[in-house]
Design an enzyme around this catalytic site. Structure first.
Site, short mmCIF file in Angstrom:
data_model
loop_
_atom_site.label_atom_id
_atom_site.label_comp_id
_atom_site.label_asym_id
_atom_site.label_seq_id
_atom_site.Cartn_x
_atom_site.Cartn_y
_atom_site.Cartn_z
N TYR A 76 11.91 23.48 -84.97
CA TYR A 76 11.42 24.82 -84.70
C TYR A 76 10.00 24.95 -85.25
CZ TYR A 76 16.01 26.89 -83.50
OH TYR A 76 17.18 27.23 -82.91
N GLU A 98 18.32 30.62 -89.53
CA GLU A 98 18.60 31.06 -90.90
C GLU A 98 17.29 31.23 -91.68
OE1 GLU A 98 21.36 30.11 -88.69
OE2 GLU A 98 20.70 28.20 -89.54
N ASN A 128 14.65 31.37 -77.81
CA ASN A 128 15.75 30.68 -78.49
C ASN A 128 17.03 31.51 -78.42
OD1 ASN A 128 16.77 28.52 -80.35
ND2 ASN A 128 17.09 30.27 -81.70
N GLU A 129 18.06 30.92 -77.84
CA GLU A 129 19.38 31.56 -77.78
C GLU A 129 19.28 33.02 -77.34
OE1 GLU A 129 20.66 30.73 -81.81
OE2 GLU A 129 21.77 28.97 -81.16
N GLU A 159 22.19 21.75 -79.51
CA GLU A 159 22.57 21.92 -80.92
C GLU A 159 24.02 21.46 -81.10
OE1 GLU A 159 21.84 25.77 -82.57
OE2 GLU A 159 19.67 25.70 -82.21
N TYR A 177 23.35 22.06 -95.25
CA TYR A 177 24.00 22.10 -93.94
C TYR A 177 25.10 21.05 -93.77
CZ TYR A 177 23.74 24.19 -89.27
OH TYR A 177 23.99 24.92 -88.12
#
Length: 638
Positions: free
Chosen positions: A86, A132, A192-193, A275, A347
């Site tokens: 990103y 996030e 994005n999304e 993803e 993560y």
């Protein structure tokens, strides 16, 4: 007169040879170089030939730039040949028209290192990224004030004017790095999304696509990425266009079911899982999220061997890293369940927060070697070395800036004004102190703040009383006082879902008993982004300190510094700095994270300085220390 004559036959041979060289040079100069999508064969092509890839997400903004080469080398050594990242807008434009592309923000250096290691690059420039990350990467100033009502991620002209200015700065810098121009960038994501967002504004997505085309050209490969639920695919993809549709799903989803649904929206084109989740994100106060190596490898292998044809996979995340400073985001699916993300972005990825390879790393590498052996570069594995770790023992705090001395670090002070939000104060992160003085005592009043954004530390006559937290929002009974201090912490703007317009500070009433004291222009305000702790005037600790105080200690390192972690077991909640670098927030009493990662590059050989702001639970004077240990603690798996 001297002359040289060349025989006719020899002259012809020379001419033929010269023309042959010209043909070779012309062929070399004008050979086709490009990256494209073959919608008939459902594959990608590079230079006219089918191109295969496995991708891994690794965010340059979550690791110090001195360590980019190490992390990217390990990524490539796993068999992955594309790095996905990103690009957070607020990292590069922290304030209006103040652009930053140096140091940890030198995105272009990151791309160059990736290319030098044989990696291609997938960029995801937003303008919204989720991830996030505070406000999904959108800068605070785009929000405006609450009364402005700017509608982000829509055709609202106020929002788009900011996007245009940013993209006018960013995208021309990226264009030379496109593959067709000799660079490693092969894919560029649009937004994005977007299918997960409430706006569902098709004109907006078309506008962003055209803006990208304007700067990157008509041949750049653009794509969208969304969840595979039906409503995500209705609003996310850009239908009837040259923008490729891709989807996101983890190992608990069936890949054939997901891609069959995607096919109902885009009938042809490569099957891409943008993803694939080998782990998951954490929230403060919840267990550490984990996924087993066997599950990840099994489902990954199914995609590599799919009966549906070539499947292209991006691991999100392959390396997670750290939300240094105040950049962490937060989730809120419904009010008032506000869920801020911790400092660690481990993560449960194949590479740990400190860049170590794991069992999951080798499980994925073995799966790639089995099904895509041409992606493996065997000699790179010998160069993979995990970092040196060291515990340096206790760091004792001997100096203090007692509350309300934190005011001395204010970058802005306003007297007798209304309750301005962070955004109205033109402040991005950190804290704001609101203070009000009364001519007569308030006696045993109950304090209620219905809309704290996010944690309010309450002081009566400069004495800490307690906290009011957005997710819990319990009232406090105050002793008699004449001065009320409300130190408000922005704990991370919401980065996903319907509550994205997340203003910080106090955005509603402040009730003392039956009185709403939020009204009127009689508040004193101090802006405290805490980006200047080196200006603090410390004194020797003489009495037991209380919450709201800033402590300082020093420690010495002999030899070359190693990675270490700050174990915060004696403290409650706050922020910690080492040598002026903001490591981020600690909150061990909530968890799951207990220890904060300190990369070796933040440390000095010789004397090092540690500064700590404790907000809720100051240990006794004999326990005013932290420990530097040689191991992480991001919490136990759920």
């Amino acid at each position: 007169m001297f002359s040289t004559r060349i025989p006719a036959k020899a002259g012809c041979l020379l001419l033929i040879g010269f023309l042959g060289i010209c043909v070779i040079l012309l062929t070399k100069t004008f050979s086709y170089q490009g990256f494209s999508v073959d919608y008939k064969k459902n594959v990608f092509t590079k230079d006219g030939k089918t191109f295969d890839f496995v991708s891994g997400s690794l965010h340059y903004f979550r690791v110090p730039h001195q360590l980019w080469h190490d992390r990217l080398l390990k990524l490539r050594a796993s068999g992955i040949n594309v790095v996905s990242t990103y690009i957070p807008w607020n990292f590069h434009e922290p304030h209006p028209s103040q652009y930053n592309f140096v140091g940890d923000a030198d995105l272009f250096k990151f791309i160059e290192i990736a290319q030098s290691l044989g990696l291609f690059v997938n960029i995801r420039p937003g303008p919204y990224i989720c991830s996030e990350w505070d406000l999904g990467g959108i800068p605070y100033f785009v929000l405006g004030s609450k009364k402005d009502g700017v509608q982000m991620r829509t055709m609202d002209s106020r929002y788009l004017s900011h996007v245009e200015c940013y993209f006018n700065e960013l995208l021309p810098r990226l264009k030379p790095y496109l593959y067709e121009n000799g660079g490693p960038i092969i894919l560029v994501q649009v937004e994005n999304e977007y299918g997960s967002y409430k706006a569902c504004d098709f004109d907006y997505m078309t506008y962003i696509t055209k803006l990208m085309r304007k700067h990157l050209g008509e041949t750049a490969i653009l794509y969208t990425a969304d969840g595979w639920d039906m409503h995500h695919l209705i609003c996310g993809p850009i239908h009837h266009s040259d923008v490729l549709t891709t989807i996101n799903f983890g190992p608990n989803s069936d890949h054939e079911s997901a891609f069959h649904r995607m096919r109902s929206f885009q009938g042809n084109g490569p099957l891409v899982n943008s993803e694939f989740y080998p782990g998951w994100l954490d929230h403060w106060g919840e267990p550490h999220q984990c996924k087993s190596s066997n599950l990840v490898r099994t489902e990954f292998t199914k995609m590599l061997k799919s009966a549906m044809g070539n499947v292209f996979v991006n691991f999100y995340m392959f390396f997670g890293g750290t939300n240094f400073a105040f950049y962490n985001g937060a989730n809120m699916a419904f009010e008032p369940k506000y869920q801020p993300d911790p400092t660690s972005y481990d993560y449960d990825a194949p590479m740990t927060e400190s860049g170590d390879t794991t069992q999951k790393y080798y499980a994925i590498r073995n799966a790639i070697k089995e099904s895509r052996p041409h992606l493996i570069d065997e000699h790179l594995l010998s160069k993979v070395v995990n970092s040196t770790k060291q515990g340096y023992g206790r760091v004792k705090f001997h100096e203090i800036l007692k509350y309300p001395g934190i005011k001395s670090l204010a970058t802005k002070q306003l007297n007798y004004v209304p309750l301005f939000t962070f955004e109205e104060l033109q402040q991005d992160y950190g804290f704001v102190l609101y203070e009000k003085t009364y001519s007569n005592f308030y006696h045993n009043a109950e304090l209620e703040i219905p809309e704290p954004r996010d944690m309010v530390y309450v002081f009566a006559d400069d004495k800490y009383i307690g906290k009011i937290y957005r997710s819990e929002n319990e009232n406090l009974t105050l002793p008699s006082f004449t001065k009320l201090g409300l130190l408000v912490e922005n704990m991370g703007r919401i980065n996903y879902g319907p509550f994205l317009h997340d203003y910080k500070g106090i955005v509603g009433a402040i009730k003392l008993g039956q009185d709403d004291v939020s009204k009127g222009a009689d508040w004193n305000i101090w802006s405290l982004p805490l980006n200047n702790t080196e200006l603090a005037q410390f004194e020797t600790i003489k009495i037991q300190p209380g919450p709201g105080s800033i402590l300082r200690g020093k420690f010495t390192i002999h030899g070359k510094p190693a990675d270490t972690w700050v174990k915060m077991s004696k403290f409650g909640k706050g922020v910690i700095f080492i040598n002026g670098r903001n490591l981020g927030r600690y909150w061990p009493i909530k968890g799951p994270q207990k220890n904060l990662y300190v990369p070796s590059v933040f440390l000095n050989t010789g004397i090092n300085e540690m500064v700590l702001l404790e907000l809720v639970q100051m240990p006794s004077e004999k326990d005013l220390y932290v420990e530097l240990v040689g191991y992480p603690d991001v919490g136990s798996c759920n």
